[in-house]
Design a protein around this motif. Structure first.
Motif, PDB file in Angstrom:
ATOM      1  N   VAL B  12       0.860  -1.185   0.000  1.00 17.79           N
ATOM      2  CA  VAL B  12       0.000   0.000   0.000  1.00 17.79           C
ATOM      3  C   VAL B  12       0.891   1.228   0.000  1.00 17.79           C
ATOM      4  N   LYS B  13       0.688   2.105  -0.956  1.00 14.17           N
ATOM      5  CA  LYS B  13       1.491   3.326  -1.088  1.00 14.17           C
ATOM      6  C   LYS B  13       0.573   4.521  -1.309  1.00 14.17           C
ATOM      7  N   ARG B  14       1.162   5.694  -1.222  1.00 13.95           N
ATOM      8  CA  ARG B  14       0.384   6.919  -1.394  1.00 13.95           C
ATOM      9  C   ARG B  14       0.669   7.552  -2.754  1.00 13.95           C
ATOM     10  N   LYS B  70      21.355  -6.921 -12.797  1.00 15.91           N
ATOM     11  CA  LYS B  70      21.861  -8.294 -12.725  1.00 15.91           C
ATOM     12  C   LYS B  70      20.875  -9.215 -13.447  1.00 15.91           C
ATOM     13  N   LYS B  71      21.380 -10.311 -13.939  1.00 10.26           N
ATOM     14  CA  LYS B  71      20.562 -11.200 -14.761  1.00 10.26           C
ATOM     15  C   LYS B  71      19.343 -11.716 -14.001  1.00 10.26           C
ATOM     16  N   GLU B  72      19.508 -11.976 -12.699  1.00 14.21           N
ATOM     17  CA  GLU B  72      18.435 -12.622 -11.970  1.00 14.21           C
ATOM     18  C   GLU B  72      17.380 -11.644 -11.434  1.00 14.21           C
ATOM     19  N   ARG B  73      17.603 -10.349 -11.520  1.00 15.75           N
ATOM     20  CA  ARG B  73      16.720  -9.379 -10.867  1.00 15.75           C
ATOM     21  C   ARG B  73      16.186  -8.365 -11.857  1.00 15.75           C
ATOM     22  N   PHE B  74      14.868  -8.145 -11.790  1.00 16.94           N
ATOM     23  CA  PHE B  74      14.205  -7.197 -12.703  1.00 16.94           C
ATOM     24  C   PHE B  74      13.258  -6.363 -11.854  1.00 16.94           C
ATOM     25  N   SER B  75      13.487  -5.068 -11.806  1.00 14.08           N
ATOM     26  CA  SER B  75      12.718  -4.179 -10.951  1.00 14.08           C
ATOM     27  C   SER B  75      11.776  -3.313 -11.778  1.00 14.08           C
ATOM     28  N   LEU B  76      10.589  -3.143 -11.269  1.00 12.63           N
ATOM     29  CA  LEU B  76       9.605  -2.239 -11.872  1.00 12.63           C
ATOM     30  C   LEU B  76       9.485  -1.021 -10.970  1.00 12.63           C
ATOM     31  N   ILE B  77       9.531   0.166 -11.573  1.00 10.92           N
ATOM     32  CA  ILE B  77       9.520   1.407 -10.812  1.00 10.92           C
ATOM     33  C   ILE B  77       8.342   2.267 -11.265  1.00 10.92           C
ATOM     34  N   LEU B  78       7.541   2.671 -10.279  1.00  8.08           N
ATOM     35  CA  LEU B  78       6.496   3.650 -10.532  1.00  8.08           C
ATOM     36  C   LEU B  78       7.071   4.993 -10.089  1.00  8.08           C
ATOM     37  N   GLU B  79       7.355   5.845 -11.046  1.00  6.36           N
ATOM     38  CA  GLU B  79       8.086   7.080 -10.758  1.00  6.36           C
ATOM     39  C   GLU B  79       7.325   8.001  -9.807  1.00  6.36           C
ATOM     40  N   SER B  80       6.028   8.120 -10.031  1.00  8.52           N
ATOM     41  CA  SER B  80       5.165   8.943  -9.166  1.00  8.52           C
ATOM     42  C   SER B  80       3.795   8.274  -9.170  1.00  8.52           C
ATOM     43  N   ALA B  81       3.565   7.446  -8.158  1.00 10.26           N
ATOM     44  CA  ALA B  81       2.399   6.566  -8.166  1.00 10.26           C
ATOM     45  C   ALA B  81       1.094   7.354  -8.254  1.00 10.26           C
ATOM     46  N   SER B  87      -3.343  -2.123  -8.915  1.00  8.95           N
ATOM     47  CA  SER B  87      -3.487  -3.295  -9.768  1.00  8.95           C
ATOM     48  C   SER B  87      -2.728  -4.473  -9.163  1.00  8.95           C
ATOM     49  N   MET B  88      -2.862  -5.631  -9.831  1.00 10.29           N
ATOM     50  CA  MET B  88      -2.011  -6.782  -9.548  1.00 10.29           C
ATOM     51  C   MET B  88      -0.869  -6.758 -10.554  1.00 10.29           C
ATOM     52  N   TYR B  89       0.363  -6.872 -10.050  1.00 11.27           N
ATOM     53  CA  TYR B  89       1.544  -6.870 -10.906  1.00 11.27           C
ATOM     54  C   TYR B  89       2.187  -8.249 -10.883  1.00 11.27           C
ATOM     55  N   LEU B  90       2.448  -8.772 -12.073  1.00 10.58           N
ATOM     56  CA  LEU B  90       3.027 -10.104 -12.214  1.00 10.58           C
ATOM     57  C   LEU B  90       4.350 -10.022 -12.953  1.00 10.58           C
ATOM     58  N   CYS B  91       5.328 -10.723 -12.407  1.00 12.44           N
ATOM     59  CA  CYS B  91       6.639 -10.834 -13.032  1.00 12.44           C
ATOM     60  C   CYS B  91       6.748 -12.230 -13.642  1.00 12.44           C
ATOM     61  N   ALA B  92       7.457 -12.336 -14.757  1.00 10.82           N
ATOM     62  CA  ALA B  92       7.664 -13.639 -15.395  1.00 10.82           C
ATOM     63  C   ALA B  92       9.058 -13.698 -15.997  1.00 10.82           C
ATOM     64  N   SER B  93       9.534 -14.918 -16.213  1.00 10.68           N
ATOM     65  CA  SER B  93      10.825 -15.080 -16.885  1.00 10.68           C
ATOM     66  C   SER B  93      10.756 -16.283 -17.810  1.00 10.68           C
ATOM     67  N   THR B  94      11.660 -16.290 -18.792  1.00 11.33           N
ATOM     68  CA  THR B  94      11.730 -17.420 -19.714  1.00 11.33           C
ATOM     69  C   THR B  94      13.124 -17.506 -20.312  1.00 11.33           C
ATOM     70  N   LYS B  95      13.478 -18.716 -20.679  1.00 10.66           N
ATOM     71  CA  LYS B  95      14.748 -18.920 -21.349  1.00 10.66           C
ATOM     72  C   LYS B  95      14.604 -18.512 -22.801  1.00 10.66           C
ATOM     73  N   ARG B 109      -0.020  -7.396  -5.154  1.00 10.12           N
ATOM     74  CA  ARG B 109      -1.241  -6.577  -5.237  1.00 10.12           C
ATOM     75  C   ARG B 109      -0.915  -5.206  -4.660  1.00 10.12           C
ATOM     76  N   LEU B 110      -0.875  -4.225  -5.525  1.00  8.94           N
ATOM     77  CA  LEU B 110      -0.487  -2.858  -5.152  1.00  8.94           C
ATOM     78  C   LEU B 110      -1.709  -1.956  -5.084  1.00  8.94           C
ATOM     79  N   SER B 111      -1.842  -1.274  -3.965  1.00  2.00           N
ATOM     80  CA  SER B 111      -2.906  -0.282  -3.793  1.00  2.00           C
ATOM     81  C   SER B 111      -2.285   1.085  -3.623  1.00  2.00           C
ATOM     82  N   ILE B 112      -2.744   2.045  -4.411  1.00  2.00           N
ATOM     83  CA  ILE B 112      -2.267   3.424  -4.315  1.00  2.00           C
ATOM     84  C   ILE B 112      -3.417   4.271  -3.756  1.00  2.00           C
TER      85      ILE B 112
END
Lengths: 113, 113
Positions: B12-14, B70-81, B87-95, B109-112
């Motif tokens: 939960v964020k503002r 880094k290869k194993e880490r992927f970050s999503l940034i909301l610059e100004s929520a 929404s619900m945010y889903l991360c996925a990976s594939t070879k 599950r992110l609530s603003i």
């Protein structure tokens, strides 16, 4: 562009009923086709896949056949269980190039005892 | 076994805050993806990355940025929520290559407010 169309939900069935969830697609070439399942509170899990025309994917009693002539990949199960209650997503990955998936909007299935 | 881990299940964020959603995979996959999932709209691709420091916009990148140091880490940034990013945010990976399925995390599950 590429797209996936799924039957609108929600779908409500009694235990042991036959299930069909329709999925049709629009894509150039020969895409790979997938069904994913999302149980409540979880992420998506791969249910089955097919990579070329006339392939049949199967898993946990679910089946889907890649039909190039009708551009379809309908999901079927002969006898559903309460534990199959979930949201089902049809998806395609276009041939070559990008690794992106194109998803349908999902179909919510509820199975009652 | 395949594992994609998202740092928070609920957040939960503002309005106006800078928000970071983290995703880590342990499968040495080249490709990673961020989706948002909304009722009636299915999954929509925000950004994806096919290598360290590489990224491409998906279908709805506005208001978001990503980082892959880094290869194993992927970050999503909301610059100004904003509230419409609840929404619900889903991360996925594939070879890379072949008909590889995407592997998903359990979602955040992110609530603003």
């Amino acid at each position: 562009g590429d797209s996936v169309t799924q039957m609108e939900g929600p779908v409500t069935l009694s235990e042991e009923a036959f299930l069909t969830i329709n999925c049709t697609y629009t894509a150039t070439g020969y895409p790979s086709l997938f069904w994913y399942v999302q149980y409540p509170g979880e992420g998506l899990q791969l249910l089955l896949k097919a990579t070329k025309a006339d392939d049949k994917g199967s898993n946990k009693g679910f089946e889907a056949t890649y039909r190039k002539e009708t551009t379809s990949f309908h999901l079927e199960k002969g006898s559903v269980q309460v534990s199959d209650s979930a949201v089902y997503f049809c998806a395609l990955r276009t041939q070559g190039g990008s690794e992106k998936l194109v998803f349908g909007k999902g179909t919510k299935l509820t199975v009652n005892p | 076994d395949v594992k994609v881990t998202q740092s928070s299940r609920y957040l939960v964020k503002r309005t106006g805050e800078k928000v970071f959603l983290e995703c880590v995979q342990d499968m040495d996959h080249e490709n990673m993806f961020w989706y948002r999932q909304d009722p009636g709209l299915g999954l929509r691709l925000i950004y994806f990355s096919y290598d360290v420091k590489m990224k491409e916009k998906g279908d709805i990148p506005e208001g978001y940025s990503v980082s892959r140091e880094k290869k194993e880490r992927f970050s999503l940034i909301l610059e100004s929520a904003s509230t419409n990013q609840t929404s619900m945010y889903l991360c996925a990976s594939t070879k890379i290559g072949g008909h590889q399925p995407q592997h998903f995390g359990d979602g955040t599950r992110l609530s603003i407010l």
